[in-house]
Design an enzyme around this catalytic site. Structure first.
Site, mmCIF file in Angstrom:
data_model
loop_
_atom_site.group_PDB
_atom_site.id
_atom_site.type_symbol
_atom_site.label_atom_id
_atom_site.label_comp_id
_atom_site.label_asym_id
_atom_site.label_seq_id
_atom_site.Cartn_x
_atom_site.Cartn_y
_atom_site.Cartn_z
ATOM 1 N N GLY A 274 -7.840 16.473 -11.537
ATOM 2 C CA GLY A 274 -7.184 15.870 -10.383
ATOM 3 C C GLY A 274 -7.926 14.734 -9.729
ATOM 4 N N GLU A 316 -11.769 19.564 -15.541
ATOM 5 C CA GLU A 316 -10.711 19.121 -16.455
ATOM 6 C C GLU A 316 -10.117 17.771 -16.061
ATOM 7 O OE1 GLU A 316 -8.939 23.533 -17.450
ATOM 8 O OE2 GLU A 316 -8.125 22.464 -15.725
ATOM 9 N N TYR A 363 7.206 10.239 -8.515
ATOM 10 C CA TYR A 363 6.236 10.564 -7.457
ATOM 11 C C TYR A 363 6.064 9.468 -6.424
ATOM 12 C CZ TYR A 363 4.261 13.379 -11.363
ATOM 13 O OH TYR A 363 4.045 14.211 -12.430
ATOM 14 N N CYS A 390 19.749 2.315 -16.502
ATOM 15 C CA CYS A 390 20.923 2.409 -15.640
ATOM 16 C C CYS A 390 20.677 3.351 -14.470
ATOM 17 C CB CYS A 390 22.119 2.853 -16.463
ATOM 18 S SG CYS A 390 22.398 1.757 -17.847
HETATM 19 C C1 LIG Z 1 -2.787 18.321 -15.002
HETATM 20 C C2 LIG Z 1 -3.969 19.189 -15.023
HETATM 21 C C3 LIG Z 1 -5.242 18.640 -15.096
HETATM 22 C C4 LIG Z 1 -5.507 17.162 -15.089
HETATM 23 O O1 LIG Z 1 -5.070 16.514 -13.944
HETATM 24 P P1 LIG Z 1 -5.478 14.980 -13.725
HETATM 25 O O2 LIG Z 1 -4.856 14.610 -12.437
HETATM 26 O O3 LIG Z 1 -4.926 14.209 -14.869
HETATM 27 O O4 LIG Z 1 -6.972 14.939 -13.714
HETATM 28 C C5 LIG Z 1 -6.316 19.503 -15.194
HETATM 29 N N1 LIG Z 1 -6.138 20.855 -15.204
HETATM 30 C C6 LIG Z 1 -4.912 21.407 -15.124
HETATM 31 C C7 LIG Z 1 -4.784 22.870 -15.151
HETATM 32 C C8 LIG Z 1 -3.797 20.603 -15.019
HETATM 33 O O5 LIG Z 1 -2.589 21.167 -14.932
#
Ligand SMILES: *Cc1c(COP(=O)(O)O)cnc(C)c1O
Length: 472
Positions: A274, A316, A363, A390
């Site tokens: 995130g 992640e 978004y 469209c």
């Molecule tokens: C989508 C997601 C991410 C990555 O989110 P980013 O905004 O691309 O960094 C990491 N972990 C989980 C569980 C996710 O669903």
């Protein structure tokens, strides 16, 4: 129509609502937003040493151009900054076999979120032990494929799934390592639809309801599952570490609760992804080093307070690796000034749109773009970049300033489109998906080729035998 107070004057025209102040130079290639080293050469936007006019001559429009060194330096930066922790790239943001191989070479793990993403990673030769499988509704077939491949961890998301996975692993006589996706009640400061850790949504087990502890108890009592740890992902496009801080505190608190109740200290926690990126000059993302240092410090402090050994931490990042290195280049088809009662907006239509970038429609995402094939000192005008679909919501860049002489045949480049654009692409209006072209040392090479009409029509059984490629 609503009456608007007179807006500020701009060259005798009033400026429409919603647009920010005119930048000092609309031709500028802001290094904050564009891939490292992007600049203008003879007026032409250049990335990774290649002029976009040359790339377009070879690969057409619309197309994604991915600066390979920029991608790899970002993934290596995460890997180096999170020394002693594990970095799992969120494959859902953008995945192809080349990306999988780069990540393998650089030692990262990959998060996959479906059987398709899992299959791509495995077919590209990625080691299964560095794969993590996510998802709130993994099918029996997906779980079976993951167990059979021996993926390193499966992040379980419901009681149904715990039971389903336990059965599959038991049948095969294996012990599958898992983490439990928990919902810590933190709402990341982002758009509502991409915040995932508040309570009223589909992901995870709630900590406050006791479900998270109950899920841990169930996994601990299951012989065919090994509980590695807890997982929390609080949202996306986050610029502020405070959400991670609260999340880490609650994850560690649950580790302590589980130790007290069951006498086990779980060895791992995952704090999700995130991290925000700069889509526009106004965004101010955190550096991986900064994030790593803070997370390390927070987890150590909370564990010391709870008298827990510090678990192995993983993160992640998705967009923070895949977003900034890629741009989309479109050709302008039509230019239409629309006179509003409070100003004039120039609608600039390009040869793609919501089928290759749904994020603005979905978004309200913000992007920026520049005139890419030339510079212009024409007076800037308030513009909106729209696609060819469209839908009136088919907007690529809602508000920006462009040189007023932008015209059909010009090229526009949109920055930071590497994450969740090609990955979310559709064939709406039967547009073939654009290619992704890797660019390195001035040379473009196709990573994903452009889809053809034959590719799309191959699924239509009533068109069998009409394939034009084969007929040639
Ligand atoms: C989508 C997601 C991410 C990555 O989110 P980013 O905004 O691309 O960094 C990491 N972990 C989980 C569980 C996710 O669903």
């Amino acid at each position: 129509m609503r009456a608007h107070p007179a807006g500020p004057l701009h060259g005798g025209l009033q400026i429409p609502d919603g647009i920010g102040p005119q930048p000092a130079d609309v031709n500028a290639v802001d290094p904050h937003v564009w891939p490292h080293g992007a600049r203008r050469t003879d007026g032409v936007l250049t990335i990774a040493g290649a002029k976009v006019t040359d790339l377009v001559a070879d690969h057409g429009t619309p197309a994604f151009f991915l600066d390979e060194d920029a991608f790899r330096s970002r993934s290596r930066d995460f890997q180096a900054s999170f020394d002693g922790m594990d970095v799992f790239y969120a494959g859902k943001s953008f995945l192809c076999s080349s990306v999988v191989r780069w990540l393998d070479e650089d030692g990262l793990g990959i998060d996959v979120a479906s059987g398709g993403e899992l299959a791509l990673a495995l077919r590209s030769g990625f080691p299964a032990e560095r794969l993590a499988l996510h998802g709130n509704n993994k099918s029996a077939a997906e779980l079976t494929a993951a167990v059979d491949a021996r993926v390193g961890r499966i992040i379980v998301d419901s009681f149904d799934e715990i039971d389903r996975l336990a059965g599959i692993a038991a049948e095969r006589g294996v012990v599958q390592p898992v983490q439990i996706r928990i919902t810590v009640g933190v709402e990341a400061h982002t758009h509502e639809f991409i915040a995932t850790a508040h309570e009223d949504q589909k992901f995870g087990f709630s900590v406050s309801s006791g479900d998270a502890a109950a899920a841990a108890e169930r996994v601990l009592a299951t012989d065919s599952l090994e509980l590695l740890g807890l997982h929390s992902h609080i949202g996306s496009q986050i610029f502020d570490l405070s959400g991670f801080e609260v999340s880490a505190r609650r994850v560690v608190a649950l580790l302590a609760t589980l130790r007290d109740a069951h006498g086990v200290e779980l060895p791992e926690i995952d704090l999700g992804g995130g991290l925000g990126i700069a889509y526009t000059s106004d965004d101010d993302p955190l550096e991986p080093k900064q994030v790593a240092a803070s997370l390390r410090e927070i987890v150590e402090r909370e564990c010391a307070a709870a008298r827990l050994a510090v678990p192995r931490v993983s993160v992640e990042p998705g967009r923070a690796i895949s977003g900034p290195p890629t741009i989309t280049v479109y050709e302008v088809g039509t230019v239409k000034p629309v006179v509003l009662d409070h100003g004039t907006r120039l609608y600039v239509s390009v040869d793609g749109g919501m089928s290759d970038n749904i994020r603005t429609a979905l978004y309200d995402a913000e992007y920026t773009c520049v005139l890419a094939n030339r510079e212009s000192d024409a007076r800037p005008v308030a513009a909106r970049i729209v696609g060819k679909h469209c839908e009136s919501g088919d907007i690529v860049v809602r508000d920006l300033w462009l040189p007023g002489d932008v015209r059909p045949g010009d090229l526009l480049a949109v920055a930071a489109t590497g994450a969740y654009c090609r990955a979310m692409a559709s064939n709406y209006n039967m547009l073939p998906k654009p290619p992704v072209v890797g660019v390195k040392d001035g040379v473009g090479s196709v990573l994903l080729r452009r889809e053809t009409l034959d590719d799309m029509f191959a699924l239509d059984t009533g068109l069998a035998g009409t394939n034009e490629e084969e007929a040639r």
